[in-house]
Design a protein around this motif. Structure first.
Motif, PDB file in Angstrom:
ATOM      1  N   THR A 123       0.853  -1.178   0.000  1.00  0.00           N
ATOM      2  CA  THR A 123       0.000   0.000   0.000  1.00  0.00           C
ATOM      3  C   THR A 123       0.894   1.236   0.000  1.00  0.00           C
ATOM      4  OG1 THR A 123      -1.796   1.150   1.154  1.00  0.00           O
ATOM      5  CG2 THR A 123      -0.149   0.080   2.524  1.00  0.00           C
ATOM      6  N   THR A 124       0.418   2.315  -0.599  1.00  0.00           N
ATOM      7  CA  THR A 124       1.212   3.543  -0.695  1.00  0.00           C
ATOM      8  C   THR A 124       0.528   4.652   0.089  1.00  0.00           C
ATOM      9  OG1 THR A 124       2.009   2.911  -2.894  1.00  0.00           O
ATOM     10  CG2 THR A 124       2.263   5.223  -2.240  1.00  0.00           C
ATOM     11  N   ALA A 125       1.253   5.233   1.027  1.00  0.00           N
ATOM     12  CA  ALA A 125       0.714   6.313   1.844  1.00  0.00           C
ATOM     13  C   ALA A 125       0.695   7.616   1.053  1.00  0.00           C
ATOM     14  CB  ALA A 125       1.559   6.472   3.107  1.00  0.00           C
ATOM     15  N   ALA A 126       0.012   8.617   1.600  1.00  0.00           N
ATOM     16  CA  ALA A 126      -0.072   9.926   0.936  1.00  0.00           C
ATOM     17  C   ALA A 126       1.308  10.547   0.767  1.00  0.00           C
ATOM     18  CB  ALA A 126      -0.986  10.852   1.734  1.00  0.00           C
ATOM     19  N   THR A 127       2.242  10.176   1.638  1.00  0.00           N
ATOM     20  CA  THR A 127       3.603  10.709   1.558  1.00  0.00           C
ATOM     21  C   THR A 127       4.433  10.023   0.481  1.00  0.00           C
ATOM     22  OG1 THR A 127       4.305   9.123   3.244  1.00  0.00           O
ATOM     23  CG2 THR A 127       3.572  11.295   4.002  1.00  0.00           C
ATOM     24  N   GLY A 128       3.848   8.966  -0.134  1.00  0.00           N
ATOM     25  CA  GLY A 128       4.579   8.224  -1.155  1.00  0.00           C
ATOM     26  C   GLY A 128       5.310   7.010  -0.625  1.00  0.00           C
ATOM     27  N   GLU A 129       5.258   6.806   0.688  1.00  0.00           N
ATOM     28  CA  GLU A 129       5.945   5.665   1.287  1.00  0.00           C
ATOM     29  C   GLU A 129       5.165   4.374   1.006  1.00  0.00           C
ATOM     30  OE1 GLU A 129       7.452   4.087   5.677  1.00  0.00           O
ATOM     31  OE2 GLU A 129       6.278   5.925   5.480  1.00  0.00           O
ATOM     32  N   THR A 130       5.880   3.344   0.586  1.00  0.00           N
ATOM     33  CA  THR A 130       5.274   2.050   0.284  1.00  0.00           C
ATOM     34  C   THR A 130       5.501   1.090   1.443  1.00  0.00           C
ATOM     35  OG1 THR A 130       5.598   2.335  -2.094  1.00  0.00           O
ATOM     36  CG2 THR A 130       5.250   0.088  -1.307  1.00  0.00           C
ATOM     37  N   GLN A 131       4.434   0.411   1.849  1.00  0.00           N
ATOM     38  CA  GLN A 131       4.526  -0.551   2.943  1.00  0.00           C
ATOM     39  C   GLN A 131       3.881  -1.869   2.533  1.00  0.00           C
ATOM     40  OE1 GLN A 131       2.533   1.556   6.144  1.00  0.00           O
ATOM     41  NE2 GLN A 131       4.490   2.178   7.020  1.00  0.00           N
ATOM     42  N   ASN A 132       4.369  -2.949   3.132  1.00  0.00           N
ATOM     43  CA  ASN A 132       3.769  -4.250   2.903  1.00  0.00           C
ATOM     44  C   ASN A 132       2.417  -4.322   3.609  1.00  0.00           C
ATOM     45  OD1 ASN A 132       5.975  -5.171   1.420  1.00  0.00           O
ATOM     46  ND2 ASN A 132       7.016  -5.941   3.246  1.00  0.00           N
ATOM     47  N   VAL A 133       1.507  -5.125   3.073  1.00  0.00           N
ATOM     48  CA  VAL A 133       0.178  -5.301   3.645  1.00  0.00           C
ATOM     49  C   VAL A 133       0.111  -6.653   4.352  1.00  0.00           C
ATOM     50  CG1 VAL A 133      -2.289  -5.537   3.143  1.00  0.00           C
ATOM     51  CG2 VAL A 133      -0.917  -3.858   1.904  1.00  0.00           C
ATOM     52  N   ASP A 134      -0.405  -6.648   5.579  1.00  0.00           N
ATOM     53  CA  ASP A 134      -0.635  -7.883   6.309  1.00  0.00           C
ATOM     54  C   ASP A 134      -2.045  -8.358   5.979  1.00  0.00           C
ATOM     55  OD1 ASP A 134      -0.965  -9.981   8.041  1.00  0.00           O
ATOM     56  OD2 ASP A 134      -0.260  -8.927   9.824  1.00  0.00           O
ATOM     57  N   ASN A 135      -2.157  -9.355   5.120  1.00  0.00           N
ATOM     58  CA  ASN A 135      -3.455  -9.831   4.667  1.00  0.00           C
ATOM     59  C   ASN A 135      -4.089 -10.849   5.611  1.00  0.00           C
ATOM     60  OD1 ASN A 135      -3.865  -8.611   1.835  1.00  0.00           O
ATOM     61  ND2 ASN A 135      -1.768  -9.389   1.749  1.00  0.00           N
ATOM     62  N   ARG A 136      -3.474 -11.060   6.764  1.00  0.00           N
ATOM     63  CA  ARG A 136      -4.012 -12.055   7.690  1.00  0.00           C
ATOM     64  C   ARG A 136      -5.172 -11.517   8.508  1.00  0.00           C
ATOM     65  NH1 ARG A 136       1.077 -13.393  11.189  1.00  0.00           N
ATOM     66  NH2 ARG A 136       1.105 -11.101  11.087  1.00  0.00           N
ATOM     67  N   THR A 137      -5.279 -10.197   8.668  1.00  0.00           N
ATOM     68  CA  THR A 137      -6.286  -9.629   9.561  1.00  0.00           C
ATOM     69  C   THR A 137      -7.155  -8.607   8.842  1.00  0.00           C
ATOM     70  OG1 THR A 137      -4.809  -7.863  10.334  1.00  0.00           O
ATOM     71  CG2 THR A 137      -4.791  -9.953  11.562  1.00  0.00           C
ATOM     72  N   PHE A 138      -8.265  -8.284   9.518  1.00  0.00           N
ATOM     73  CA  PHE A 138      -9.209  -7.297   8.982  1.00  0.00           C
ATOM     74  C   PHE A 138      -9.882  -6.613  10.155  1.00  0.00           C
ATOM     75  CE2 PHE A 138     -13.557  -6.205   7.566  1.00  0.00           C
ATOM     76  CZ  PHE A 138     -13.260  -5.393   6.488  1.00  0.00           C
ATOM     77  N   ASP A 139     -10.093  -5.307  10.061  1.00  0.00           N
ATOM     78  CA  ASP A 139     -10.773  -4.562  11.108  1.00  0.00           C
ATOM     79  C   ASP A 139     -12.271  -4.535  10.810  1.00  0.00           C
ATOM     80  OD1 ASP A 139      -8.342  -4.160  12.232  1.00  0.00           O
ATOM     81  OD2 ASP A 139      -8.268  -1.992  11.928  1.00  0.00           O
ATOM     82  N   LEU A 140     -13.047  -5.241  11.630  1.00  0.00           N
ATOM     83  CA  LEU A 140     -14.491  -5.382  11.440  1.00  0.00           C
ATOM     84  C   LEU A 140     -15.217  -4.421  12.368  1.00  0.00           C
ATOM     85  CD1 LEU A 140     -16.781  -7.116  10.074  1.00  0.00           C
ATOM     86  CD2 LEU A 140     -16.716  -8.517  12.155  1.00  0.00           C
ATOM     87  N   THR A 141     -16.130  -3.634  11.801  1.00  0.00           N
ATOM     88  CA  THR A 141     -16.939  -2.714  12.601  1.00  0.00           C
ATOM     89  C   THR A 141     -18.204  -3.422  13.064  1.00  0.00           C
ATOM     90  OG1 THR A 141     -16.119  -0.826  11.321  1.00  0.00           O
ATOM     91  CG2 THR A 141     -18.102  -0.480  12.635  1.00  0.00           C
ATOM     92  N   ILE A 142     -18.442  -3.381  14.368  1.00  0.00           N
ATOM     93  CA  ILE A 142     -19.597  -4.059  14.957  1.00  0.00           C
ATOM     94  C   ILE A 142     -20.358  -3.095  15.859  1.00  0.00           C
ATOM     95  CG2 ILE A 142     -18.537  -6.332  14.832  1.00  0.00           C
ATOM     96  CD1 ILE A 142     -17.768  -6.102  17.773  1.00  0.00           C
ATOM     97  N   SER A 143     -21.474  -3.546  16.389  1.00  0.00           N
ATOM     98  CA  SER A 143     -22.306  -2.669  17.218  1.00  0.00           C
ATOM     99  C   SER A 143     -21.607  -2.263  18.504  1.00  0.00           C
ATOM    100  CB  SER A 143     -23.630  -3.360  17.536  1.00  0.00           C
ATOM    101  OG  SER A 143     -23.403  -4.619  18.158  1.00  0.00           O
ATOM    102  N   SER A 144     -20.881  -3.205  19.119  1.00  0.00           N
ATOM    103  CA  SER A 144     -20.136  -2.899  20.344  1.00  0.00           C
ATOM    104  C   SER A 144     -19.102  -3.989  20.588  1.00  0.00           C
ATOM    105  CB  SER A 144     -21.083  -2.825  21.543  1.00  0.00           C
ATOM    106  OG  SER A 144     -20.354  -2.687  22.751  1.00  0.00           O
ATOM    107  N   SER A 145     -17.915  -3.561  20.996  1.00  0.00           N
ATOM    108  CA  SER A 145     -16.853  -4.518  21.310  1.00  0.00           C
ATOM    109  C   SER A 145     -16.708  -4.707  22.821  1.00  0.00           C
ATOM    110  CB  SER A 145     -15.520  -4.031  20.733  1.00  0.00           C
ATOM    111  OG  SER A 145     -15.135  -2.808  21.325  1.00  0.00           O
ATOM    112  N   ALA A 146     -17.645  -4.179  23.588  1.00  0.00           N
ATOM    113  CA  ALA A 146     -17.560  -4.268  25.051  1.00  0.00           C
ATOM    114  C   ALA A 146     -17.487  -5.719  25.509  1.00  0.00           C
ATOM    115  CB  ALA A 146     -18.768  -3.588  25.683  1.00  0.00           C
ATOM    116  N   GLY A 147     -16.503  -6.005  26.345  1.00  0.00           N
ATOM    117  CA  GLY A 147     -16.355  -7.334  26.912  1.00  0.00           C
ATOM    118  C   GLY A 147     -15.628  -8.325  26.048  1.00  0.00           C
ATOM    119  N   LEU A 148     -15.363  -7.985  24.795  1.00  0.00           N
ATOM    120  CA  LEU A 148     -14.664  -8.915  23.909  1.00  0.00           C
ATOM    121  C   LEU A 148     -13.170  -8.899  24.227  1.00  0.00           C
ATOM    122  CD1 LEU A 148     -16.429  -8.309  20.474  1.00  0.00           C
ATOM    123  CD2 LEU A 148     -17.121  -9.731  22.402  1.00  0.00           C
TER     124      LEU A 148
END
Length: 304
Positions: A123-148
């Protein structure tokens, strides 16, 4: 020191490993492990080098089931030494360091439709810096993460696993793991959910049949506290070592040795001339990596 490595591996699989098999009641034997083997095969995880590490009571319960059979050399061995041996395609071991699994009673839902991952190498940041992507994880949005908590295992309503090679719908719900809680409505999960159709990368790495729907229920599989028996394809977990810089100090003698697995151990000793007391220290520097969370996970009994 070796015990620390063992525990690090077990804890890594508990948090990252996504292949969860819950069983109602205590584990009893072949049928339970065969469920793990079936889940692997359905998803085209076909390596023959697989390991199952069981808590003592789970292991002995399975060995007890085997010991009840007659006219079998393995039954006699199970009866005399509680030896389970290879079972359902896994090399089995009994140990005290299996991770504890806590009960999770939360019932959050998916907040927002179309939440899937698009595999990419960089992936390329706005500054032009290129970084590797970790395809093992994903940020999932849910109703609430309380207690997890990290290590919670769950399915998402109407999201089935598909086989990684043949892309066949297994008709079984895909199992996921909470790697970390990001904030009040976001959890980082493994594996990243990928749906085929939009790009070559998504076609190649697809692991679910459909994106989670808005409002889809997360159902947690660890609903009763128990022992977390771990299973893994051997090369899906990596132990790596590093070299420690240890400057020579007056009065301290050091020696370095490397284990068969490549972990460096530093032996250091020093003596106090005035007291005649000698001190010894063994130090190692290591880490563990879960290279492929879809090739390892937990077998948990006593669930409802």
């Amino acid at each position: 020191l070796s015990a620390r490595i063992n525990r690090a591996i077990a804890d890594n699989v508990k948090i990252w490993g996504s292949q969860t098999v819950p069983v109602v009641g205590a584990l009893t034997g072949y049928d339970d492990v065969a469920l793990v083997e079936a889940q692997y095969m359905e998803q085209d995880i076909m390596s023959s080098n697989r390991t199952l590490i069981l808590a003592p009571r789970s292991y002995n319960g399975m060995a007890g089931n085997l010991a009840q059979r007659t006219l079998m050399p393995r039954s006699d061995k199970a009866l005399s030494t509680t030896d389970l041996g290879p079972i359902a395609g896994f090399t089995s071991f009994k140990t005290s360091y299996t991770p504890a699994v806590t009960a999770q009673a939360a019932a959050p839902t998916v907040n927002g439709a179309g939440q899937t991952h698009v595999p990419a190498s960089t992936t390329t940041a706005a500054t032009g810096e290129t970084q590797n992507v970790d395809n093992r994880t994903f940020d999932l949005t849910i109703s609430s993460s309380a207690g997890l908590a990290a290590g919670d295992k769950f399915t998402i309503a109407n999201v089935n696993a598909i086989s990684l090679i043949n892309k066949k719908n297994t008709s079984q719900l895909k199992t996921f793991s909470v790697v970390s809680v990001v904030d009040g409505t976001t959890i980082r999960i493994s594996p990243a959910p990928v749906v085929a159709g939009a790009s070559d990368a998504e076609d190649d790495y697809a692991n679910i049949d459909a994106a989670p729907a808005n409002g889809a229920a997360l159902v947690f599989l660890n609903n009763t506290a128990t022992d977390g028996n771990i299973h893994f394809v051997n090369d899906s977990i990596e132990i790596f070592g590093g070299n420690l810089a240890w400057d020579d100090m007056a009065g301290v003698a050091t020696m370095r040795q490397t284990t068969d697995t490549g972990i460096e151990i530093i032996f250091a000793k020093e003596g106090d001339l005035a007291t005649g007391v000698a001190s010894y220290r063994l130090t190692m520097f290591f880490g563990t990596t879960n290279l492929q969370p879809e090739m390892n996970g937990l077998l948990i009994g006593g669930q409802v």
